[in-house]
Design an enzyme around this catalytic site. Structure first.
Site, PDB file in Angstrom:
ATOM      1  N   LEU A  86     -88.141   9.526  69.946  1.00 52.44           N
ATOM      2  CA  LEU A  86     -88.161   9.835  68.513  1.00 52.44           C
ATOM      3  C   LEU A  86     -88.896   8.793  67.687  1.00 52.44           C
ATOM      4  CD1 LEU A  86     -84.613  11.314  67.825  1.00 52.44           C
ATOM      5  CD2 LEU A  86     -86.820  12.486  67.815  1.00 52.44           C
ATOM      6  N   SER A  87     -89.063   7.586  68.231  1.00 48.91           N
ATOM      7  CA  SER A  87     -89.784   6.533  67.496  1.00 48.91           C
ATOM      8  C   SER A  87     -89.285   6.383  66.053  1.00 48.91           C
ATOM      9  CB  SER A  87     -91.302   6.807  67.517  1.00 48.91           C
ATOM     10  OG  SER A  87     -91.772   6.924  68.843  1.00 48.91           O
TER      11      SER A  87
ATOM     12  N   ARG B  59     -93.479  17.207  69.146  1.00 47.87           N
ATOM     13  CA  ARG B  59     -94.161  15.927  69.344  1.00 47.87           C
ATOM     14  C   ARG B  59     -95.340  16.165  70.263  1.00 47.87           C
ATOM     15  NH1 ARG B  59     -92.228   9.691  69.478  1.00 47.87           N
ATOM     16  NH2 ARG B  59     -94.314   8.828  69.757  1.00 47.87           N
TER      17      ARG B  59
ATOM     18  N   TRP C 174    -106.841  10.182  72.385  1.00 50.52           N
ATOM     19  CA  TRP C 174    -107.892  11.198  72.248  1.00 50.52           C
ATOM     20  C   TRP C 174    -109.249  10.514  72.086  1.00 50.52           C
ATOM     21  CZ3 TRP C 174    -111.571  12.470  68.625  1.00 50.52           C
ATOM     22  CH2 TRP C 174    -112.132  13.757  68.711  1.00 50.52           C
TER      23      TRP C 174
ATOM     24  N   GLU D 112     -92.827   0.767  61.795  1.00 51.41           N
ATOM     25  CA  GLU D 112     -93.273  -0.101  62.895  1.00 51.41           C
ATOM     26  C   GLU D 112     -94.805  -0.108  63.031  1.00 51.41           C
ATOM     27  OE1 GLU D 112     -90.682   2.186  63.259  1.00 51.41           O
ATOM     28  OE2 GLU D 112     -89.258   0.537  62.968  1.00 51.41           O
ATOM     29  N   ASN D 113     -95.468   0.853  62.421  1.00 48.97           N
ATOM     30  CA  ASN D 113     -96.929   0.938  62.573  1.00 48.97           C
ATOM     31  C   ASN D 113     -97.680  -0.200  61.867  1.00 48.97           C
ATOM     32  OD1 ASN D 113     -96.986   4.577  62.657  1.00 48.97           O
ATOM     33  ND2 ASN D 113     -97.138   3.146  64.368  1.00 48.97           N
TER      34      ASN D 113
ATOM     35  N   ASP E  33     -98.926  12.610  67.371  1.00 47.51           N
ATOM     36  CA  ASP E  33     -99.181  11.448  68.232  1.00 47.51           C
ATOM     37  C   ASP E  33    -100.350  11.720  69.175  1.00 47.51           C
ATOM     38  OD1 ASP E  33     -98.788   8.904  69.176  1.00 47.51           O
ATOM     39  OD2 ASP E  33     -96.984   9.370  70.331  1.00 47.51           O
TER      40      ASP E  33
HETATM   41  C1  IPE Z   1     -94.839   7.559  66.036  1.00 49.61           C
HETATM   42  O1  IPE Z   1     -95.925   7.348  66.859  1.00 49.61           O
HETATM   43  C2  IPE Z   1     -95.251   7.370  64.617  1.00 49.61           C
HETATM   44  C3  IPE Z   1     -96.193   8.355  64.109  1.00 49.61           C
HETATM   45  C4  IPE Z   1     -96.634   9.382  64.746  1.00 49.61           C
HETATM   46  C5  IPE Z   1     -96.613   8.130  62.772  1.00 49.61           C
HETATM   47  P1  IPE Z   1     -96.194   5.931  67.543  1.00 49.61           P
HETATM   48  O2  IPE Z   1     -97.385   6.127  68.396  1.00 49.61           O
HETATM   49  O3  IPE Z   1     -96.240   4.870  66.531  1.00 49.61           O
HETATM   50  O4  IPE Z   1     -94.879   5.736  68.412  1.00 49.61           O
HETATM   51  P2  IPE Z   1     -94.618   4.881  69.715  1.00 49.61           P
HETATM   52  O5  IPE Z   1     -95.081   3.485  69.422  1.00 49.61           O
HETATM   53  O6  IPE Z   1     -95.422   5.502  70.816  1.00 49.61           O
HETATM   54  O7  IPE Z   1     -93.145   4.990  69.959  1.00 49.61           O
HETATM   55  C1  IPE Z   2    -100.659   8.891  66.043  1.00 51.50           C
HETATM   56  O1  IPE Z   2    -101.581   8.560  67.008  1.00 51.50           O
HETATM   57  C2  IPE Z   2    -101.093   8.462  64.661  1.00 51.50           C
HETATM   58  C3  IPE Z   2    -100.302   7.355  64.100  1.00 51.50           C
HETATM   59  C4  IPE Z   2     -99.259   6.771  64.632  1.00 51.50           C
HETATM   60  C5  IPE Z   2    -100.720   6.882  62.797  1.00 51.50           C
HETATM   61  P1  IPE Z   2    -101.572   7.139  67.713  1.00 51.50           P
HETATM   62  O2  IPE Z   2    -102.447   6.222  66.944  1.00 51.50           O
HETATM   63  O3  IPE Z   2    -100.185   6.665  67.921  1.00 51.50           O
HETATM   64  O4  IPE Z   2    -102.257   7.489  69.101  1.00 51.50           O
HETATM   65  P2  IPE Z   2    -101.848   6.935  70.531  1.00 51.50           P
HETATM   66  O5  IPE Z   2    -100.402   7.211  70.728  1.00 51.50           O
HETATM   67  O6  IPE Z   2    -102.146   5.464  70.526  1.00 51.50           O
HETATM   68  O7  IPE Z   2    -102.709   7.696  71.470  1.00 51.50           O
HETATM   69 MG    MG Z   3     -98.849   6.876  69.431  1.00 50.46          MG
END
Ligand code: IPE
Ligand code: IPE
Ligand code: MG
Length: 261
Positions: free
Chosen positions: A213-214, A206, A43, A85-86, A38
């Site tokens: 835990l998402s 994490r 970054w 959820e992504n 994450d």
């Molecule tokens: C969890 O990260 C999913 C992955 C790292 C693939 P997210 O950035 O999607 O989680 P939330 O939204 O902060 O809970």
């Molecule tokens: C994790 O980084 C990668 C994925 C969830 C695919 P994020 O894209 O969630 O980065 P932040 O949390 O927005 O910084």
């Molecule tokens: Mg994230």
């Protein structure tokens, strides 16, 4: 798991001030480490870049982490790459991620061959774009005979969906008369999860400081040690992994029992 100590020492030469390989008990390396990668977006934003460039930078961390895990002798490295959820993210970002998964995997296949790494996926791959799905299938086929570390990528993975799917499969077996409700055990449920056959993670890392835990491995993490670092995923490197190992080895795992000597 096989470990080449000479290769490991060479990989961990030139340590920073706060950590070195000597701080780790090599006889107590966890068998399965799982990582919620994450902080890619933050970054990039901190550097005035587009979020997508954070994902691109994150690929380098993942490559280093796969090598690190092989050198340390893990049996299983699993990483959360894309959650159910992504899909809520902007289409442009989702498209970039799917493209990145496919191109990176293709590019890294020689590394998996060289390091004898076997690929695996957690999640519903049927919903992925065709090209990504095909490359994933190719990766599975080409590494199926490898006998070294298992590298599992959780893509379109959600733990609730995984458990719901297991429930539905078991219900179907009962309805068909192939199973009785009373015969459903913890082990049988576990066999219907994507992680079937793998040990539960002993350590969950994490990055980016989030304390949640998402929707990741809710069942499998029942007794896992958690390690959260503020380091953003693109900054995660072999030394961060060692810091996580050190923290893990300082924990007292009780599994509901009493303090061991
Ligand atoms: C969890 O990260 C999913 C992955 C790292 C693939 P997210 O950035 O999607 O989680 P939330 O939204 O902060 O809970
Ligand atoms: C994790 O980084 C990668 C994925 C969830 C695919 P994020 O894209 O969630 O980065 P932040 O949390 O927005 O910084
Ligand atoms: Mg994230």
């Amino acid at each position: 798991m096989h470990r080449d100590d000479a290769l490991l020492r060479a990989f961990y030469s030139d340590p920073p001030a706060d950590i070195s390989l000597d701080d780790i008990d090599l006889s107590r390396i966890p068998s399965h480490v799982s990582i919620i990668m994450d902080g890619n977006g933050r970054w990039a934003q901190a550097r005035g870049l587009d979020r997508s460039q954070g994902h691109v930078a994150g690929v380098d961390s993942l490559r280093e982490t796969v090598t690190t895990s092989v050198r340390l002798g893990l049996d299983v490295l699993s990483v959360y790459a894309f959650s159910t959820e992504n899909w809520r993210r902007p289409k442009r970002e989702v498209d970039l991620l799917m493209h990145l998964f496919a191109t990176t995997l293709l590019k890294e296949l020689p590394l998996f061959h060289q390091e004898n790494v076997r690929l695996r996926f957690f999640g519903d791959l049927s919903a992925l774009p065709e090209k990504t799905f095909k490359v994933f299938q190719q990766g599975l086929d080409e590494t199926a005979h490898h006998t070294g570390m298992t590298f599992a990528l959780a893509v379109n993975y959600g733990s609730r969906a995984e458990i719901t799917r297991a429930c539905a499969e078991l219900a179907r077996e009962v309805a068909q008369g192939r199973l009785t409700a009373d015969a459903i055990t913890d082990e049988l449920v576990a066999e219907h999860l994507y992680t079937n056959g793998l040990p539960d993670p002993e350590l969950l890392i994490r990055t980016s400081g989030e304390l949640r835990l998402s929707n990741y491995l809710l069942w499998q993490l029942a007794y896992t040690e958690f390690y959260v670092t503020d380091t953003l995923w693109p900054d995660f490197d072999r030394w961060e992994m060692l810091r996580a190992m050190r923290a893990f080895q300082r924990r007292n795992r009780r599994f509901g029992g009493v303090v061991s000597a």
